[in-house]
Scaffold this motif. Structure first.
Motif, PDB file in Angstrom:
ATOM      1  N   TYR A  63     -83.447 -44.958 -32.813  1.00 63.52           N
ATOM      2  CA  TYR A  63     -84.138 -45.071 -34.096  1.00 63.52           C
ATOM      3  C   TYR A  63     -85.070 -43.896 -34.396  1.00 63.52           C
ATOM      4  O   TYR A  63     -85.558 -43.769 -35.519  1.00 63.52           O
ATOM      5  CB  TYR A  63     -84.930 -46.380 -34.157  1.00 63.52           C
ATOM      6  N   ALA A  64     -85.352 -43.063 -33.405  1.00 65.09           N
ATOM      7  CA  ALA A  64     -86.329 -41.984 -33.576  1.00 65.09           C
ATOM      8  C   ALA A  64     -85.951 -41.016 -34.695  1.00 65.09           C
ATOM      9  O   ALA A  64     -86.809 -40.552 -35.437  1.00 65.09           O
ATOM     10  CB  ALA A  64     -86.517 -41.229 -32.264  1.00 65.09           C
ATOM     11  N   ASP A  65     -84.695 -40.692 -34.818  1.00 65.59           N
ATOM     12  CA  ASP A  65     -84.242 -39.773 -35.861  1.00 65.59           C
ATOM     13  C   ASP A  65     -83.192 -40.490 -36.696  1.00 65.59           C
ATOM     14  O   ASP A  65     -82.024 -40.555 -36.323  1.00 65.59           O
ATOM     15  CB  ASP A  65     -83.663 -38.506 -35.236  1.00 65.59           C
ATOM     16  N   TYR A 107     -72.774 -39.768 -36.234  1.00 63.10           N
ATOM     17  CA  TYR A 107     -71.711 -39.652 -35.240  1.00 63.10           C
ATOM     18  C   TYR A 107     -70.374 -39.896 -35.915  1.00 63.10           C
ATOM     19  O   TYR A 107     -70.324 -40.245 -37.099  1.00 63.10           O
ATOM     20  CB  TYR A 107     -71.941 -40.590 -34.050  1.00 63.10           C
ATOM     21  N   SER A 108     -69.302 -39.688 -35.189  1.00 61.15           N
ATOM     22  CA  SER A 108     -67.936 -39.896 -35.675  1.00 61.15           C
ATOM     23  C   SER A 108     -67.655 -39.057 -36.920  1.00 61.15           C
ATOM     24  O   SER A 108     -67.506 -39.583 -38.025  1.00 61.15           O
ATOM     25  CB  SER A 108     -67.679 -41.381 -35.947  1.00 61.15           C
ATOM     26  N   SER A 109     -67.609 -37.750 -36.721  1.00 60.75           N
ATOM     27  CA  SER A 109     -67.315 -36.790 -37.795  1.00 60.75           C
ATOM     28  C   SER A 109     -68.316 -36.881 -38.939  1.00 60.75           C
ATOM     29  O   SER A 109     -67.951 -36.770 -40.104  1.00 60.75           O
ATOM     30  CB  SER A 109     -65.884 -36.974 -38.313  1.00 60.75           C
ATOM     31  N   LEU A 110     -69.570 -37.130 -38.607  1.00 58.73           N
ATOM     32  CA  LEU A 110     -70.670 -37.215 -39.578  1.00 58.73           C
ATOM     33  C   LEU A 110     -70.539 -38.404 -40.530  1.00 58.73           C
ATOM     34  O   LEU A 110     -71.186 -38.437 -41.571  1.00 58.73           O
ATOM     35  CB  LEU A 110     -70.795 -35.917 -40.401  1.00 58.73           C
ATOM     36  N   ASP A 111     -69.730 -39.395 -40.168  1.00 52.82           N
ATOM     37  CA  ASP A 111     -69.465 -40.515 -41.073  1.00 52.82           C
ATOM     38  C   ASP A 111     -70.513 -41.630 -40.990  1.00 52.82           C
ATOM     39  O   ASP A 111     -70.798 -42.282 -41.992  1.00 52.82           O
ATOM     40  CB  ASP A 111     -68.090 -41.126 -40.785  1.00 52.82           C
ATOM     41  N   TYR A 112     -71.067 -41.885 -39.807  1.00 53.32           N
ATOM     42  CA  TYR A 112     -71.928 -43.048 -39.605  1.00 53.32           C
ATOM     43  C   TYR A 112     -73.310 -42.635 -39.118  1.00 53.32           C
ATOM     44  O   TYR A 112     -73.459 -41.666 -38.388  1.00 53.32           O
ATOM     45  CB  TYR A 112     -71.318 -44.004 -38.571  1.00 53.32           C
ATOM     46  N   ASN A 113     -74.306 -43.425 -39.487  1.00 54.75           N
ATOM     47  CA  ASN A 113     -75.661 -43.236 -38.981  1.00 54.75           C
ATOM     48  C   ASN A 113     -75.740 -43.819 -37.574  1.00 54.75           C
ATOM     49  O   ASN A 113     -75.333 -44.965 -37.355  1.00 54.75           O
ATOM     50  CB  ASN A 113     -76.668 -43.937 -39.885  1.00 54.75           C
ATOM     51  N   LEU A 114     -76.273 -43.034 -36.637  1.00 58.49           N
ATOM     52  CA  LEU A 114     -76.357 -43.480 -35.248  1.00 58.49           C
ATOM     53  C   LEU A 114     -77.191 -44.753 -35.128  1.00 58.49           C
ATOM     54  O   LEU A 114     -76.871 -45.645 -34.344  1.00 58.49           O
ATOM     55  CB  LEU A 114     -76.946 -42.378 -34.366  1.00 58.49           C
ATOM     56  N   LYS A 115     -78.230 -44.879 -35.933  1.00 54.44           N
ATOM     57  CA  LYS A 115     -79.107 -46.051 -35.833  1.00 54.44           C
ATOM     58  C   LYS A 115     -78.412 -47.354 -36.228  1.00 54.44           C
ATOM     59  O   LYS A 115     -78.938 -48.425 -35.991  1.00 54.44           O
ATOM     60  CB  LYS A 115     -80.357 -45.856 -36.686  1.00 54.44           C
TER      61      LYS A 115
END
Length: 187
Positions: free
Chosen positions: A73-75, A80-88
């Protein structure tokens, strides 16, 4: 699947327990939250690899899984996944010890909290883990629909999304800003 395990949990038990929902070679097992952070930073965010879910045991090397959750949650802009999804937004299942108060971990970002009774019984949690991934994927489809992007059998129809008729600035939790700027088939 990223599985964060304490040293007492045997890798083969984890792989065998999760075999119904994943290929053995698609399960990454790490033995510390630091290793998990490094994997997420270098491979998932850095190389933009795919990841369906994080499953973590609690209380590893004197630390709690909330430390890994804080890192995620820090950033809020990490993708991830080819810039498709938010890591959080990635589903995160926490396995607690039987003597822990699970309510402490409610409503802080874990998608599911399971009392782990025995390290050899990972197979008992497969339904919950699969359910969390299905729920996340349904939410992706809902966000696509809210954006006006039709996803029919993997074919992305973004004609309405790109038209001037649609509402702008629709917020998404899972789909990244990059994806919203350049809609494409999802992996």
């Amino acid at each position: 699947i990223l599985f964060v395990a304490n040293n007492a949990t045997h890798e083969e038990n984890i792989r065998n327990g999760l075999k119904d929902i994943s290929e053995k070679d698609s399960i990454v097992i790490v033995k510390s939250y630091y290793e998990a952070e490094t994997f997420l930073e270098n491979r998932i965010h850095g190389l933009q690899d795919n990841l369906d879910i994080i499953v973590s045991e609690n209380n590893i090397d004197g630390l709690r899984a909330t430390e890994l959750l804080k890192y995620i949650y820090a950033d809020g802009k990490k993708t991830y996944s080819s810039l498709d999804y938010n890591l959080k937004s990635i589903p995160f299942v926490l396995l607690t010890d039987p003597d822990e108060n699970r309510s402490v971990y409610q409503n802080i970002g874990f998608s599911s909290i399971i009392e782990r009774r025995n390290t050899d019984e990972i197979f008992r949690y497969v339904d919950t883990i699969a359910s969390e991934v299905r729920h996340w994927r349904r939410n992706v489809l809902d966000e696509l629909d809210n954006l006006g992007i039709r996803n029919n059998s993997g074919i992305v129809d973004s004609s309405y999304y790109l038209s001037s008729d649609r509402l702008r600035n629709i917020q998404t939790e899972i789909l990244s800003e990059n994806f919203k700027s350049f809609p494409r088939p999802l992996r």
